[in-house]
Design a protein around this motif. Structure first.
Motif, PDB file in Angstrom:
ATOM      1  N   SER A  59       8.771 -15.164 -13.224  1.00 10.98           N
ATOM      2  CA  SER A  59       9.419 -16.340 -12.660  1.00 10.98           C
ATOM      3  C   SER A  59       8.507 -17.562 -12.678  1.00 10.98           C
ATOM      4  CB  SER A  59       9.861 -16.047 -11.221  1.00 10.98           C
ATOM      5  OG  SER A  59      10.562 -17.142 -10.677  1.00 10.98           O
ATOM      6  N   LEU A  60       7.202 -17.380 -12.525  1.00 13.14           N
ATOM      7  CA  LEU A  60       6.290 -18.521 -12.546  1.00 13.14           C
ATOM      8  C   LEU A  60       5.876 -18.897 -13.966  1.00 13.14           C
ATOM      9  CD1 LEU A  60       3.150 -17.389 -13.066  1.00 13.14           C
ATOM     10  CD2 LEU A  60       3.382 -16.701 -10.697  1.00 13.14           C
ATOM     11  N   ALA A  61       6.579 -18.329 -14.957  1.00 13.92           N
ATOM     12  CA  ALA A  61       6.396 -18.693 -16.367  1.00 13.92           C
ATOM     13  C   ALA A  61       5.020 -18.305 -16.894  1.00 13.92           C
ATOM     14  CB  ALA A  61       6.654 -20.180 -16.591  1.00 13.92           C
ATOM     15  N   LEU A  62       4.651 -17.051 -16.686  1.00 15.14           N
ATOM     16  CA  LEU A  62       3.407 -16.530 -17.246  1.00 15.14           C
ATOM     17  C   LEU A  62       3.533 -16.445 -18.766  1.00 15.14           C
ATOM     18  CD1 LEU A  62       0.620 -15.150 -16.412  1.00 15.14           C
ATOM     19  CD2 LEU A  62       1.820 -12.992 -16.850  1.00 15.14           C
ATOM     20  N   PRO A  63       2.533 -16.913 -19.515  1.00 12.73           N
ATOM     21  CA  PRO A  63       2.591 -16.782 -20.985  1.00 12.73           C
ATOM     22  C   PRO A  63       2.797 -15.335 -21.408  1.00 12.73           C
ATOM     23  CG  PRO A  63       0.822 -18.271 -20.365  1.00 12.73           C
ATOM     24  CD  PRO A  63       1.360 -17.687 -19.080  1.00 12.73           C
TER      25      PRO A  63
ATOM     26  N   LYS B 262       0.816  -1.213   0.000  1.00  7.31           N
ATOM     27  CA  LYS B 262       0.000   0.000   0.000  1.00  7.31           C
ATOM     28  C   LYS B 262       0.850   1.264   0.000  1.00  7.31           C
ATOM     29  CE  LYS B 262      -4.003  -2.058   2.314  1.00  7.31           C
ATOM     30  NZ  LYS B 262      -4.900  -1.990   3.489  1.00  7.31           N
ATOM     31  N   LYS B 263       1.999   1.187   0.666  1.00  4.31           N
ATOM     32  CA  LYS B 263       2.857   2.365   0.761  1.00  4.31           C
ATOM     33  C   LYS B 263       3.928   2.381  -0.329  1.00  4.31           C
ATOM     34  CE  LYS B 263       5.195   5.180   4.234  1.00  4.31           C
ATOM     35  NZ  LYS B 263       5.612   5.284   5.653  1.00  4.31           N
ATOM     36  N   MET B 264       4.214   1.230  -0.912  1.00  2.00           N
ATOM     37  CA  MET B 264       5.259   1.114  -1.930  1.00  2.00           C
ATOM     38  C   MET B 264       4.617   0.597  -3.216  1.00  2.00           C
ATOM     39  SD  MET B 264       8.082  -0.657   0.583  1.00  2.00           S
ATOM     40  CE  MET B 264       9.274  -0.939  -0.724  1.00  2.00           C
ATOM     41  N   LYS B 265       3.859   1.456  -3.908  1.00  2.00           N
ATOM     42  CA  LYS B 265       3.059   1.028  -5.047  1.00  2.00           C
ATOM     43  C   LYS B 265       3.927   0.662  -6.257  1.00  2.00           C
ATOM     44  CE  LYS B 265      -0.987   3.659  -3.571  1.00  2.00           C
ATOM     45  NZ  LYS B 265      -1.978   4.698  -3.912  1.00  2.00           N
ATOM     46  N   LYS B 266       5.020   1.377  -6.460  1.00  2.00           N
ATOM     47  CA  LYS B 266       5.916   1.025  -7.571  1.00  2.00           C
ATOM     48  C   LYS B 266       6.592  -0.317  -7.298  1.00  2.00           C
ATOM     49  CE  LYS B 266       6.973   5.877  -8.647  1.00  2.00           C
ATOM     50  NZ  LYS B 266       8.060   6.906  -8.651  1.00  2.00           N
ATOM     51  N   SER B 267       7.042  -0.496  -6.077  1.00  2.00           N
ATOM     52  CA  SER B 267       7.648  -1.775  -5.703  1.00  2.00           C
ATOM     53  C   SER B 267       6.628  -2.903  -5.819  1.00  2.00           C
ATOM     54  CB  SER B 267       8.191  -1.706  -4.272  1.00  2.00           C
ATOM     55  OG  SER B 267       9.228  -0.753  -4.168  1.00  2.00           O
ATOM     56  N   PHE B 268       5.386  -2.614  -5.436  1.00  2.00           N
ATOM     57  CA  PHE B 268       4.313  -3.597  -5.565  1.00  2.00           C
ATOM     58  C   PHE B 268       4.186  -4.061  -7.012  1.00  2.00           C
ATOM     59  CE2 PHE B 268      -0.060  -4.484  -6.708  1.00  2.00           C
ATOM     60  CZ  PHE B 268      -0.471  -5.394  -5.747  1.00  2.00           C
ATOM     61  N   ALA B 269       4.168  -3.110  -7.948  1.00  2.00           N
ATOM     62  CA  ALA B 269       4.014  -3.453  -9.364  1.00  2.00           C
ATOM     63  C   ALA B 269       5.225  -4.237  -9.877  1.00  2.00           C
ATOM     64  CB  ALA B 269       3.829  -2.173 -10.181  1.00  2.00           C
ATOM     65  N   MET B 270       6.421  -3.824  -9.457  1.00  2.00           N
ATOM     66  CA  MET B 270       7.630  -4.502  -9.946  1.00  2.00           C
ATOM     67  C   MET B 270       7.754  -5.898  -9.363  1.00  2.00           C
ATOM     68  SD  MET B 270      10.474  -1.440 -10.269  1.00  2.00           S
ATOM     69  CE  MET B 270      10.472  -0.999  -8.537  1.00  2.00           C
ATOM     70  N   TRP B 271       7.460  -6.054  -8.067  1.00  2.00           N
ATOM     71  CA  TRP B 271       7.495  -7.372  -7.439  1.00  2.00           C
ATOM     72  C   TRP B 271       6.520  -8.320  -8.140  1.00  2.00           C
ATOM     73  CZ3 TRP B 271      10.317 -10.482  -4.848  1.00  2.00           C
ATOM     74  CH2 TRP B 271      11.189 -10.060  -3.853  1.00  2.00           C
ATOM     75  N   THR B 272       5.325  -7.835  -8.402  1.00  2.00           N
ATOM     76  CA  THR B 272       4.308  -8.670  -9.028  1.00  2.00           C
ATOM     77  C   THR B 272       4.725  -9.090 -10.431  1.00  2.00           C
ATOM     78  OG1 THR B 272       2.580  -7.533  -7.757  1.00  2.00           O
ATOM     79  CG2 THR B 272       1.892  -8.800  -9.700  1.00  2.00           C
ATOM     80  N   THR B 273       5.231  -8.150 -11.214  1.00  2.00           N
ATOM     81  CA  THR B 273       5.617  -8.452 -12.593  1.00  2.00           C
ATOM     82  C   THR B 273       6.785  -9.431 -12.641  1.00  2.00           C
ATOM     83  OG1 THR B 273       4.941  -6.205 -13.218  1.00  2.00           O
ATOM     84  CG2 THR B 273       6.248  -7.441 -14.813  1.00  2.00           C
ATOM     85  N   CYS B 274       7.793  -9.217 -11.807  1.00  2.00           N
ATOM     86  CA  CYS B 274       8.959 -10.110 -11.792  1.00  2.00           C
ATOM     87  C   CYS B 274       8.574 -11.509 -11.320  1.00  2.00           C
ATOM     88  CB  CYS B 274      10.054  -9.531 -10.898  1.00  2.00           C
ATOM     89  SG  CYS B 274      10.774  -7.996 -11.510  1.00  2.00           S
TER      90      CYS B 274
ATOM     91  N   THR C  14       5.486 -23.779  -8.312  1.00  2.00           N
ATOM     92  CA  THR C  14       6.135 -22.468  -8.448  1.00  2.00           C
ATOM     93  C   THR C  14       5.171 -21.314  -8.227  1.00  2.00           C
ATOM     94  OG1 THR C  14       7.775 -23.407  -9.956  1.00  2.00           O
ATOM     95  CG2 THR C  14       7.544 -21.008  -9.942  1.00  2.00           C
ATOM     96  N   PRO C  15       4.025 -21.244  -8.930  1.00  2.00           N
ATOM     97  CA  PRO C  15       3.118 -20.120  -8.650  1.00  2.00           C
ATOM     98  C   PRO C  15       2.547 -20.143  -7.235  1.00  2.00           C
ATOM     99  CG  PRO C  15       2.095 -21.713 -10.140  1.00  2.00           C
ATOM    100  CD  PRO C  15       3.534 -22.081 -10.027  1.00  2.00           C
ATOM    101  N   ILE C  16       2.441 -21.338  -6.635  1.00  2.00           N
ATOM    102  CA  ILE C  16       1.897 -21.407  -5.274  1.00  2.00           C
ATOM    103  C   ILE C  16       2.821 -20.681  -4.300  1.00  2.00           C
ATOM    104  CG2 ILE C  16       1.297 -22.945  -3.372  1.00  2.00           C
ATOM    105  CD1 ILE C  16       0.429 -25.010  -5.426  1.00  2.00           C
ATOM    106  N   TYR C  17       4.136 -21.004  -4.335  1.00  2.00           N
ATOM    107  CA  TYR C  17       5.014 -20.360  -3.353  1.00  2.00           C
ATOM    108  C   TYR C  17       5.331 -18.917  -3.710  1.00  2.00           C
ATOM    109  CZ  TYR C  17       9.141 -21.624  -6.287  1.00  2.00           C
ATOM    110  OH  TYR C  17      10.058 -21.766  -7.297  1.00  2.00           O
ATOM    111  N   LEU C  18       5.314 -18.572  -4.992  1.00  2.00           N
ATOM    112  CA  LEU C  18       5.591 -17.180  -5.361  1.00  2.00           C
ATOM    113  C   LEU C  18       4.397 -16.277  -5.047  1.00  2.00           C
ATOM    114  CD1 LEU C  18       7.538 -17.532  -8.745  1.00  2.00           C
ATOM    115  CD2 LEU C  18       8.417 -16.705  -6.563  1.00  2.00           C
ATOM    116  N   LEU C  19       3.202 -16.728  -5.359  1.00  2.00           N
ATOM    117  CA  LEU C  19       2.026 -15.908  -5.082  1.00  2.00           C
ATOM    118  C   LEU C  19       1.753 -15.808  -3.588  1.00  2.00           C
ATOM    119  CD1 LEU C  19      -0.368 -17.038  -7.968  1.00  2.00           C
ATOM    120  CD2 LEU C  19       1.042 -14.976  -7.836  1.00  2.00           C
TER     121      LEU C  19
END
Length: 527
Positions: free
Chosen positions: A386-390, A370-382, A430-435
């Protein structure tokens, strides 16, 4: 000397090393001048790599290009021999790209900045040399040279257990390097001629028992660096204590040295032995994927969770190498480059987050998105990469390995089904532990003391720029993988054809059944 005869690779290797030697004489009190100097050197060398690739590298040529050889120590028959083909050129480009970004990520370093950037630049040249040298003795020397900066970067700028992690790293990797020296000497002195030239070594007809021993020795050495279970335990400790720039170099480049060397020396130089060991590589790859994914799932330390994730992803490289198909081997190379980019981005985000939260324990985080919105977006995208999103590079690489191995006629249908099923289990984990990691760290429940802390500020422009630079090729390769595969296709197709000739059962239309040893190929049958 015309431009075609210019020593491009030698210049690319030696320029950052020579530039690092000038750092001690640079007048600098607070480290600002030296960091700009290192960044300019990194950018210049990366620009030289890109220029050389665009103007002097032929995509259709599967053989060694840009070859340069100079007599160095005649008494030892040691030559400075460097060259590049489809296996090494993508990793040379990756090295220049990741190292330059790692220099930019080193901006907050204030402890002994001259020594820090000296080691980074020295490591820059040594890493490129590992991928470029064509002399076995020289390969051993640059492999060892590359270890020294990593050890110092860990032991001086690491965390509380940095000495333990650095010592464990050097014991594992230096111990493994002894196998490179012993195997290299055995190959050099075998037969009527003594030579360390890799092309000449690959052309020798080794007795099958000797070739199997050589393969095993190389596999131990490179299995440490990849890393392969159970030789992997140094990696979580090293990542657990390293700083963000060193993380980027470890995940982005060092692990790829192991994969590259297995393809270059185990598969390319010892194809008959590879035909025997390939099923073992596939099994070890599956173990890497499943074991490391399960272990990562259980980690509460953010760095160790991502470290085990790296071990899991490198398992796909082993399966691709052992697939005996063009698509599988191509996927293995693509996975190395893809994970280099994705691993560097995740570990950079780990470092940036730790600088703000001063904790690596997921139990102590929560609600920081909530306080680090840019970091939130970058963490989510990276993490999605890593979980091999198409649409991202990891998806293409893993899909190529899956399909390449599933369609291989080198193995029985039962073996292929079992391997694909178990590897798919790792993909599901992989997506289970990353998400779940993202949920605990970014969403909540909130750690009010942490969220309200003044130091918890959002990502600065420098950090956004670094992640953006990494995401561009991740997404670009995911949407149009040919931009990378065309660089090495000619080499991997040629290598796969040679490997398939080393498996007599392929020519007979039979398969390698799980648990049934392959018939040893005739001496020199692949040459």
């Amino acid at each position: 000397m015309n431009m075609a005869e210019f020593p491009w690779l030698t210049t690319i290797i030696l320029f950052p090393i020579a530039a690092s030697l000038l750092i001690p004489v640079i007048p600098d009190k607070d480290g600002r001048t030296v960091r700009w100097y290192a960044l300019i050197v990194g950018l210049m060398d990366f620009a030289l790599i890109v220029y050389t690739f665009c103007n002097h590298y032929d995509l259709s040529n599967p053989n060694i290009q840009l070859f340069e050889s100079y007599s160095w120590v005649p008494a030892l028959d040691l030559n400075w021999s460097v060259g590049a083909d489809g296996l090494s050129m993508p990793l040379i480009i990756l090295t220049g790209f990741i190292t330059t970004l790692a220099i930019l990520a080193s901006w907050p370093v204030t402890l002994k900045p001259k020594l820090f950037f000296f080691l980074i630049l020295a490591m820059y040249g040594a890493q490129i040399a590992v991928f470029a040298v064509q002399d076995m003795l020289l390969f051993f020397l640059v492999w060892e040279l590359e270890l020294i900066p990593v050890y110092l970067l860990l032991s001086i700028w690491g965390g509380k257990k940095r000495l333990y992690a650095a010592t464990k790293f050097i014991l594992y990797t230096a111990g493994g390097s002894l196998f490179i020296l012993l195997a290299g000497l055995a190959m050099a002195f075998y037969g009527d001629t003594v030579t360390f030239d890799m092309q000449s070594l690959a052309a020798k007809d080794y007795a099958i028992n000797l070739e199997l021993l050589l393969y095993a020795a190389f596999l131990i050495a490179y299995g440490v660096k990849l890393p392969i279970f159970p030789l992997h335990t140094w990696l979580p400790d090293a990542h657990g204590e390293a700083t963000a720039p060193v993380h980027m170099l470890l995940a982005g480049i060092l692990l790829k040295m192991g994969g590259y060397a297995i393809i270059r020396m185990n598969a390319q130089m010892l194809p008959d032995a590879h035909a025997v060991f390939a099923p073992m590589l596939v099994i070890l790859g599956v173990v890497n994927i499943v074991y490391a994914a399960l272990t990562s799932f259980a980690q509460r330390n953010l760095k160790r969770k991502i470290a085990y994730s790296s071990i899991s992803h490198m398992g796909f490289v082993l399966i691709g190498i052992g697939s005996f198909t063009d698509l599988g081997l191509s996927g293995a190379v693509l996975q190395m480059v893809s994970h280099g980019l994705i691993g560097a981005s995740l570990f950079f985000m780990v470092g940036a987050t730790y600088d703000r939260t001063h904790t690596l324990m997921l139990d102590e985080m929560g609600g920081i998105g909530k306080k680090m919105k840019k970091s939130f977006a970058m963490w989510t995208t990276c993490s999605l990469a890593s979980l091999a999103l198409p649409g991202m590079s990891g998806f293409v690489a893993e899909l190529m390995v899956f399909v390449g191995f599933a369609t291989s006629d080198a193995y029985s249908l039962t073996f292929r089904v079992v391997v694909v099923f178990l590897a798919a289990v790792g993909v599901i984990l992989t997506p289970i532990y990353l998400l779940s990691m993202l949920r605990e760290m970014l969403y909540g429940p909130e750690n009010k003391e942490l969220v309200e802390h003044e130091a918890l500020i959002d990502s600065e422009p420098r950090e956004v720029f670094i992640i953006a630079c990494l995401l561009v090729p991740i997404i670009g390769i995911g949407l149009y993988p040919k931009i990378l595969t065309q660089v090495y296709d000619a080499t991997t197709v040629q290598l796969t054809a040679r490997l398939r000739n080393s498996v007599p059962t392929l020519a007979e239309g039979a398969s390698v059944a799980l648990g049934e040893p392959m018939e040893a190929p005739a001496i020199g049958s692949s040459r």
